[in-house]
Design a protein around this motif. Structure first.
Motif, PDB file in Angstrom:
ATOM      1  N   GLY A 293     -56.787  -3.875 -74.996  1.00 29.70           N
ATOM      2  CA  GLY A 293     -56.087  -4.310 -76.209  1.00 29.70           C
ATOM      3  C   GLY A 293     -56.269  -3.299 -77.335  1.00 29.70           C
ATOM      4  O   GLY A 293     -57.065  -2.343 -77.222  1.00 29.70           O
ATOM      5  N   GLY A 294     -55.517  -3.537 -78.410  1.00 35.31           N
ATOM      6  CA  GLY A 294     -55.689  -2.710 -79.604  1.00 35.31           C
ATOM      7  C   GLY A 294     -57.098  -2.914 -80.167  1.00 35.31           C
ATOM      8  O   GLY A 294     -57.665  -2.014 -80.781  1.00 35.31           O
TER       9      GLY A 294
ATOM     10  N   TYR B 213     -55.594  -6.632 -91.617  1.00 36.39           N
ATOM     11  CA  TYR B 213     -56.090  -7.256 -90.392  1.00 36.39           C
ATOM     12  C   TYR B 213     -57.619  -7.271 -90.460  1.00 36.39           C
ATOM     13  O   TYR B 213     -58.246  -6.226 -90.696  1.00 36.39           O
TER      14      TYR B 213
ATOM     15  N   SER C 134     -52.208   0.925 -91.755  1.00 36.85           N
ATOM     16  CA  SER C 134     -51.687  -0.009 -90.769  1.00 36.85           C
ATOM     17  C   SER C 134     -50.267  -0.421 -91.139  1.00 36.85           C
ATOM     18  O   SER C 134     -50.060  -1.254 -92.007  1.00 36.85           O
TER      19      SER C 134
ATOM     20  N   ASN D 173     -49.896  -6.189 -90.555  1.00 34.28           N
ATOM     21  CA  ASN D 173     -50.327  -7.572 -90.448  1.00 34.28           C
ATOM     22  C   ASN D 173     -51.279  -7.762 -91.615  1.00 34.28           C
ATOM     23  O   ASN D 173     -52.265  -7.030 -91.690  1.00 34.28           O
TER      24      ASN D 173
ATOM     25  N   ASP E 164     -53.225   2.276 -87.373  1.00 35.47           N
ATOM     26  CA  ASP E 164     -52.998   1.181 -86.418  1.00 35.47           C
ATOM     27  C   ASP E 164     -51.508   0.835 -86.448  1.00 35.47           C
ATOM     28  O   ASP E 164     -51.011   0.301 -87.431  1.00 35.47           O
TER      29      ASP E 164
ATOM     30  N   SER F  72     -49.810  -5.710 -76.472  1.00 32.19           N
ATOM     31  CA  SER F  72     -49.929  -7.164 -76.654  1.00 32.19           C
ATOM     32  C   SER F  72     -48.682  -7.757 -77.302  1.00 32.19           C
ATOM     33  O   SER F  72     -48.158  -8.772 -76.846  1.00 32.19           O
TER      34      SER F  72
ATOM     35  N   ARG G 258     -54.355  -8.007 -72.276  1.00 27.43           N
ATOM     36  CA  ARG G 258     -55.313  -7.093 -72.873  1.00 27.43           C
ATOM     37  C   ARG G 258     -55.103  -5.625 -72.522  1.00 27.43           C
ATOM     38  O   ARG G 258     -55.874  -5.044 -71.765  1.00 27.43           O
TER      39      ARG G 258
END
Ligand SMILES: Cc1ncc(COP(=O)(O)O)c(C=O)c1O
Length: 388
Positions: A96-97, A122, A167, A171, A199, A231, A240
């Motif tokens: 996953g990230g 995030y 990012s 998010n 990100d 994801s 993942r």
């Protein structure tokens, strides 16, 4: 009994998103728009490739960095879609990230190192840095959640941080990086002794025709680390798989952390993602269009309710202001959950800059979104009546 836990671990908490999600589980029948988990099934070609990999016993370790054919495919995808150039040996697949982020932070941070992190953001960035004994320095964003480059410049000059976290698409706000900000950032990064972790896990969900990232600049390539993953793009949060891209001098350190932590990403999922990059891009396009319709609907309803909100341009979150209701974001979301059985995440879960906001995740079905916004509207009407 004595407390055997690490000081750094003691210094962090379970993410506010998960905390709130756990609270929602105690309220039967509540609608939850809390997680960033798309409601689409994994594209069929990916599922079939994973099943085929199992049936062919492709279930052993892969190389630490991951299957070469997958990394070559990621390299082509980044080049074609985003004009970002990393060769296969500059890419490492991860769990996953999340693992990509933690392995990267671990490879870079010494105790006391300063890391610039946006707020709101995030939550994993701040917690990862604290976990490693680094010092978090928050930078604020403009009202529309875009970068405040002047403030960032001053902070970099004054604080001399080692790392800058970026990012976009963001998010929890859905903001993007503009061309102008990208160009100015590249100049700044070139001049300063700083390394950037960018990100871009939501890059496949950008609703604008143009995409800008500092990872597009060859001039600062040795100062940029790109984190991304599948994801969200392939709606496969539970499978993942993510990846990190960096030039050799940094990658050789990231891969050591990755190796001792997880050895490699899950083999069968790597085969799935390889197939996905070759044959599931239409599914990605379909999901993006659906998210855009949902974004338009949710944004439209919030505007009709008279809420102050910035239109998100990427990802699948919207971050309306609740400042005019004079409740903390925790109180607002707690009451909304218990009075109307609607769960959304308090902005405070995204750091100090998130207070006064709520995060609505719109990767849920239209039916749920309609119900949820009706409930929110009812709640707001009652709040306003009570106030007068
Ligand atoms: C901005 C951002 N980065 C990284 C991640 C982690 O992604 P993954 O589920 O692939 O670990 C998330 C998940 O929500 C995210 O929103």
């Amino acid at each position: 009994m004595s407390d055997f836990s690490s000081k750094n671990v003691n210094n962090i908490e379970i993410s506010g998103i998960r905390k709130f999600y756990n609270k929602v589980c105690q309220v039967p029948g509540a609608i939850s728009l809390t997680l960033g988990q798309p409601d689409f099934p994994v594209p069929l070609t990916i599922k079939e490739a994973i099943i085929k990999a199992i049936n062919e016993d492709k279930t052993t370790y892969t190389s630490n960095a991951g299957l070469l054919e997958l990394r070559e495919e990621i390299s082509t995808y980044l080049k074609n879609e985003f004009s970002i150039n990393y060769e296969a040996d500059e890419i490492c697949t991860t769990i996953g990230g999340s693992e990509a982020l933690l392995s990267t932070f671990t490879a870079l941070i010494n105790s006391g190192d300063k890391v610039l992190i946006p707020t709101p953001a995030y939550p994993a960035y701040e917690s990862s840095v604290k976990l490693l004994g680094g010092e978090v320095i928050n930078y604020e964003l403009k009202e529309d959640f875009t970068l405040n480059l002047e403030e960032l410049k001053i902070l970099i000059k004054e604080e001399k941080p080692k790392i800058l976290v970026l990012s976009f698409p963001t998010n929890p706000t859905g903001a993007l990086l503009s061309k102008e900000n990208k160009d100015n950032l590249v100049q700044l990064i070139k001049e300063e002794e700083i390394i950037v972790i960018s990100d871009e896990i939501y890059s496949a969900l950008c609703y604008s025709d143009e995409y800008y990232s500092v990872a597009q600049s060859e001039e600062i390539k040795n100062k940029v680390i790109l984190v991304s993953g599948f994801s969200k793009m392939f709606s496969m949060t539970g499978l993942r798989l993510g990846y990190v891209c960096a030039t050799e001098s940094i990658m050789k350190h990231i891969i050591k952390v990755h190796q001792y932590n997880v050895s490699c990403a899950p083999s069968i999922v790597q085969y799935g993602a390889y197939e996905g990059l070759k044959n599931a891009m239409e599914d990605v396009c379909f999901m993006k269009k659906e998210f855009q319709k949902r974004r338009d609907y949710v944004y439209g309803r919030l505007i009709e309710m008279g809420i102050d909100v910035v239109e998100p341009l990427g990802a699948f979150y919207i971050f309306p202001s609740i400042k005019k209701f004079n409740l903390s974001s925790d109180e607002f979301c707690h009451r909304l959950l218990f009075e109307k059985k609607l769960a959304i995440v308090p902005g405070s879960a995204f750091g100090v800059g998130g207070e006064g906001y709520i995060r609505i995740s719109y990767c849920y079905s239209m039916k749920q979104l309609v119900l949820a916004l009706d409930k929110l509207e009812e709640f707001l009407k009652e709040l306003v009546i009570l106030k007068h």
